[in-house]
Design an enzyme around this catalytic site. Sequence first.
Site, PDB file in Angstrom:
ATOM      1  N   ASP A  50      30.270  33.384  58.037  1.00 41.71           N
ATOM      2  CA  ASP A  50      29.466  32.309  57.451  1.00 41.71           C
ATOM      3  C   ASP A  50      28.143  32.795  56.857  1.00 41.71           C
ATOM      4  O   ASP A  50      27.393  32.005  56.316  1.00 41.71           O
ATOM      5  CB  ASP A  50      29.183  31.213  58.487  1.00 41.71           C
ATOM      6  CG  ASP A  50      28.442  31.731  59.701  1.00 41.71           C
ATOM      7  OD1 ASP A  50      28.125  32.938  59.738  1.00 41.71           O
ATOM      8  OD2 ASP A  50      28.185  30.933  60.619  1.00 41.71           O
ATOM      9  N   ARG A 278      23.718  25.931  60.094  1.00 45.43           N
ATOM     10  CA  ARG A 278      24.706  25.943  59.010  1.00 45.43           C
ATOM     11  C   ARG A 278      24.660  24.667  58.192  1.00 45.43           C
ATOM     12  O   ARG A 278      23.893  23.753  58.466  1.00 45.43           O
ATOM     13  CB  ARG A 278      26.089  26.098  59.632  1.00 45.43           C
ATOM     14  CG  ARG A 278      26.393  27.490  60.133  1.00 45.43           C
ATOM     15  CD  ARG A 278      27.176  28.235  59.099  1.00 45.43           C
ATOM     16  NE  ARG A 278      28.388  27.487  58.809  1.00 45.43           N
ATOM     17  CZ  ARG A 278      29.520  27.601  59.491  1.00 45.43           C
ATOM     18  NH1 ARG A 278      29.606  28.463  60.473  1.00 45.43           N
ATOM     19  NH2 ARG A 278      30.578  26.861  59.176  1.00 45.43           N
ATOM     20  N   TYR A 286      26.630  32.078  69.182  1.00 45.97           N
ATOM     21  CA  TYR A 286      27.324  33.247  69.738  1.00 45.97           C
ATOM     22  C   TYR A 286      26.816  33.447  71.144  1.00 45.97           C
ATOM     23  O   TYR A 286      25.594  33.497  71.360  1.00 45.97           O
ATOM     24  CB  TYR A 286      26.964  34.509  68.969  1.00 45.97           C
ATOM     25  CG  TYR A 286      27.587  34.624  67.601  1.00 45.97           C
ATOM     26  CD1 TYR A 286      28.842  35.189  67.436  1.00 45.97           C
ATOM     27  CD2 TYR A 286      26.906  34.198  66.471  1.00 45.97           C
ATOM     28  CE1 TYR A 286      29.409  35.321  66.168  1.00 45.97           C
ATOM     29  CE2 TYR A 286      27.460  34.326  65.212  1.00 45.97           C
ATOM     30  CZ  TYR A 286      28.709  34.893  65.063  1.00 45.97           C
ATOM     31  OH  TYR A 286      29.263  35.017  63.819  1.00 45.97           O
ATOM     32  N   PRO A 362      30.804  40.530  64.856  1.00 42.17           N
ATOM     33  CA  PRO A 362      30.390  39.579  63.808  1.00 42.17           C
ATOM     34  C   PRO A 362      28.898  39.250  63.840  1.00 42.17           C
ATOM     35  O   PRO A 362      28.383  38.696  62.889  1.00 42.17           O
ATOM     36  CB  PRO A 362      31.198  38.324  64.122  1.00 42.17           C
ATOM     37  CG  PRO A 362      32.239  38.720  65.096  1.00 42.17           C
ATOM     38  CD  PRO A 362      31.747  39.930  65.799  1.00 42.17           C
TER      39      PRO A 362
HETATM   40  P1  FAD Z   1      40.386  39.298  56.465  1.00 39.13           P
HETATM   41  O1  FAD Z   1      39.378  38.264  56.225  1.00 39.13           O
HETATM   42  O2  FAD Z   1      40.828  39.623  57.788  1.00 39.13           O
HETATM   43  O3  FAD Z   1      41.586  39.036  55.489  1.00 39.13           O
HETATM   44  C1  FAD Z   1      42.795  39.759  55.599  1.00 39.13           C
HETATM   45  C2  FAD Z   1      43.900  38.921  54.996  1.00 39.13           C
HETATM   46  O4  FAD Z   1      45.085  39.718  54.945  1.00 39.13           O
HETATM   47  C3  FAD Z   1      44.242  37.694  55.825  1.00 39.13           C
HETATM   48  O5  FAD Z   1      44.226  36.547  55.009  1.00 39.13           O
HETATM   49  C4  FAD Z   1      45.626  37.996  56.387  1.00 39.13           C
HETATM   50  O6  FAD Z   1      46.444  36.843  56.497  1.00 39.13           O
HETATM   51  C5  FAD Z   1      46.193  38.952  55.350  1.00 39.13           C
HETATM   52  N1  FAD Z   1      47.208  39.870  55.891  1.00 39.13           N
HETATM   53  C6  FAD Z   1      47.118  40.629  56.993  1.00 39.13           C
HETATM   54  N2  FAD Z   1      48.225  41.383  57.137  1.00 39.13           N
HETATM   55  C7  FAD Z   1      49.022  41.095  56.082  1.00 39.13           C
HETATM   56  C8  FAD Z   1      50.302  41.562  55.668  1.00 39.13           C
HETATM   57  N3  FAD Z   1      50.972  42.487  56.354  1.00 39.13           N
HETATM   58  N4  FAD Z   1      50.848  41.055  54.526  1.00 39.13           N
HETATM   59  C9  FAD Z   1      50.177  40.108  53.820  1.00 39.13           C
HETATM   60  N5  FAD Z   1      48.972  39.637  54.177  1.00 39.13           N
HETATM   61  C10 FAD Z   1      48.397  40.132  55.283  1.00 39.13           C
HETATM   62  N6  FAD Z   1      31.018  38.609  58.163  1.00 39.13           N
HETATM   63  C11 FAD Z   1      29.878  38.379  57.458  1.00 39.13           C
HETATM   64  O7  FAD Z   1      29.616  39.046  56.453  1.00 39.13           O
HETATM   65  N7  FAD Z   1      28.998  37.430  57.826  1.00 39.13           N
HETATM   66  C12 FAD Z   1      29.221  36.675  58.934  1.00 39.13           C
HETATM   67  O8  FAD Z   1      28.417  35.811  59.232  1.00 39.13           O
HETATM   68  C13 FAD Z   1      30.391  36.908  59.718  1.00 39.13           C
HETATM   69  N8  FAD Z   1      30.652  36.181  60.818  1.00 39.13           N
HETATM   70  C14 FAD Z   1      31.828  36.345  61.464  1.00 39.13           C
HETATM   71  C15 FAD Z   1      32.106  35.557  62.561  1.00 39.13           C
HETATM   72  C16 FAD Z   1      33.300  35.678  63.251  1.00 39.13           C
HETATM   73  C17 FAD Z   1      33.541  34.833  64.428  1.00 39.13           C
HETATM   74  C18 FAD Z   1      34.272  36.607  62.807  1.00 39.13           C
HETATM   75  C19 FAD Z   1      35.594  36.734  63.530  1.00 39.13           C
HETATM   76  C20 FAD Z   1      34.005  37.414  61.727  1.00 39.13           C
HETATM   77  C21 FAD Z   1      32.785  37.298  61.053  1.00 39.13           C
HETATM   78  N9  FAD Z   1      32.466  38.093  59.957  1.00 39.13           N
HETATM   79  C22 FAD Z   1      31.305  37.909  59.279  1.00 39.13           C
HETATM   80  C23 FAD Z   1      33.388  39.142  59.534  1.00 39.13           C
HETATM   81  C24 FAD Z   1      34.302  38.696  58.416  1.00 39.13           C
HETATM   82  O9  FAD Z   1      35.050  37.560  58.766  1.00 39.13           O
HETATM   83  C25 FAD Z   1      35.249  39.808  58.055  1.00 39.13           C
HETATM   84  O10 FAD Z   1      34.565  41.021  57.965  1.00 39.13           O
HETATM   85  C26 FAD Z   1      35.923  39.517  56.723  1.00 39.13           C
HETATM   86  O11 FAD Z   1      36.713  38.356  56.809  1.00 39.13           O
HETATM   87  C27 FAD Z   1      36.799  40.673  56.299  1.00 39.13           C
HETATM   88  O12 FAD Z   1      37.430  40.349  55.105  1.00 39.13           O
HETATM   89  P2  FAD Z   1      38.765  41.055  54.694  1.00 39.13           P
HETATM   90  O13 FAD Z   1      39.191  40.396  53.434  1.00 39.13           O
HETATM   91  O14 FAD Z   1      38.594  42.525  54.688  1.00 39.13           O
HETATM   92  O15 FAD Z   1      39.800  40.745  55.878  1.00 39.13           O
END
Ligand code: FAD
Length: 651
Positions: A50, A278, A286, A362
């Site tokens: 977020d 928010r 947290y 996070p």
């Molecule tokens: P993800 O968001 O994990 O996306 C991966 C995608 O790949 C998913 O949609 C999944 O369904 C898909 N996928 C996985 N495997 C496969 C497969 N084999 N085939 C097809 N699709 C697949 N970050 C911030 O910058 N600020 C914040 O305030 C923050 N707060 C957070 C709070 C919490 C509680 C959490 C859990 C995380 C937080 N983060 C925050 C971290 C942030 O959510 C992640 O770093 C970010 O979502 C990573 O993005 P991504 O696209 O690399 O991976």
Amino acid sequence: EAKTFKSHIDALIIGAGPSGLMAAYWMARCGIKARIIDKRGTKVFTGQADGLRSRTLELFDSMGIQHRILHEGHIAVEVNFWVPGKNGTLIRQGTHTPAKVNESPYHSTLLNQGRIERFILDSIRQHSKLEVERGIIAESLEYDENLEDDPTAYPITVQLRTLDGDEVKLTGSPGNGDGSTTVHNGLDRSNLLVDDWDDLIQRSRSHQAKVEIVKAKYLIGCDGAHSWTRKQLNIPLEGSSTDHIWGVMDIIPITDFPDIRRISTVTNVSGTMLVIPRERHLVRLYVPVHVVDTATGGQFDRSTITLDMIRKRVQNILSPYSFEFRICDWWTAYRVAQRIAPTFSKGSRIFLAGDAVHTHSPKVGLGMNISMQDGFNIGWKIGLVAAGTAHPSILETYNPERHRLAEMLLEFDRHWSKSFTDDKLHAVGTSEKTKSMIQVVEMFEDFADGLKVFYGASLLVWKNDGEDGPAVARRLIPGERFPPAKLRNQAEGRTEWTTRLLESDGRFHVVLLAGDVRVEAQRRRIERLSCFLAGQDSCLTRYASIPGRFHSPILLVTIHSAPWREAEFFQFPDVLRPLDPVMGWDYSRIWCDDVCIWDRECDGQTYAKWAADRTRGAVVVVRPDQYIGWVGELEDADALTRYFDGVLLKK
Ligand code: FAD
């Protein structure tokens, strides 16, 4: 028997989270044949990340979506530190305001990840027919490295399988963890569970699914912390898990705690919690909920964590203030783990971005920011190479540019997480704890807000000796972001931030700081450069187009320093303000660094901010992702051409 389809594409993106969507944005802008798949049936709607930092917001401005974030998000910049006072009270001991809060037009903004994904998806749709294909999972990957050097070859073979309705549902399960199912929790996405892709692949094989063989030139694995793509490439995630389990909830609080609508940390004897205000009255909290007993092998049963348990922990830490809530939007728990992959690429065709290659806690609010910036970095490079516009060798810059940042992210997280849990810090006294937390924030501030990225020298970044930019513009540093400034349009008088002006449309920008155009000698220098640029084989005309998008991958923008009223649009040479036979003159090309009486942000201090010579100016190459590639004098046109010869393909 399953039916098998075959197709050939330029780029395949696995995973449509924040990093995958940012990469897909570039595929849409560069007009290449790309696909983006995700195993989940829907995007994120509640919970997850977020926090958006300044640099990400600047990039959003260059994509044309920042106004939507401003409209819906909650801006919160200062951090307050609460500690125990006398007689069981809590007191606000310190407030930290970032030192460089005005270095960016945009400030830390809190908004649900689901909305952010929505805005990027809309932008992708605006520029192409590319859509996320959901409910599709990749089940095998082959890579023929022998074909790497042939730009027409498709060295990557991926088998995709369409999941059926039930399997897609399996990838997201609402529930409170206490039997009721009213609130969405994110435990299925948290790192307390192993990923479900293996299971999904096995299950989907048992029925008639659509199976497809995709041949791709490039692959970007953006599939999150359990990355299937990374595992197929045998690239490990190195690092460790800590013993601490944290609970997170997005709720509408009913409390008399004074700073509930400000970012705060609250420490008392039973731990330290974090408060993040928010949008829509929501607040994210947290709170540490559990320490895993490593003596029993570190096993942990996630079903023991419930929403009620998180509520009680918060009540405990916030006491003597009252705390309750009736509405919970989302909650989850996670185990703090810091891990990084040794490399973010395989050969010259496969790349990994985001959580797939770096994970951390996070609480630093950076995972999504850094992940999106990874996707943004590799996206334009693959977009331009696949379009036949740029040299494939620019792809080699992805790994060094982004790996270093990921290392810094983990370093920041180690310090920040430790300051929440370190017992020694509790023991030395609460003011020491506040001081040490502020120190950590200050130490990593520039990095966290993206004000510095430390991209090293490469064919995309021509460094000068030392840390600064060249003498003509000391604060325009190759390898760093183009520092945003608000300028006045010469023809129209309107104002605009450079983040929006230098739109992320796939083109490089050559920014001519034309200096003081009232000075005769300076006008001659501009004339000479303009003659060169208007020449037959100049860098504006010699490179391959971005097919279907732009004739030239370079756009020239001029910013002069004379008073707005003392210059005229038509006094600039034609090449700086080209005429389109249908659309007329391009008024968006000439800008001025002068004060504007009705817009205080346009303060006429841009040249000073950039430490550029107000009379003589400079020439700057800004990469498609708004980082500086090259800076020189108006006489350095040959070096400018050499820079582009190393990056772009000739017609
Ligand atoms: P993800 O968001 O994990 O996306 C991966 C995608 O790949 C998913 O949609 C999944 O369904 C898909 N996928 C996985 N495997 C496969 C497969 N084999 N085939 C097809 N699709 C697949 N970050 C911030 O910058 N600020 C914040 O305030 C923050 N707060 C957070 C709070 C919490 C509680 C959490 C859990 C995380 C937080 N983060 C925050 C971290 C942030 O959510 C992640 O770093 C970010 O979502 C990573 O993005 P991504 O696209 O690399 O991976």
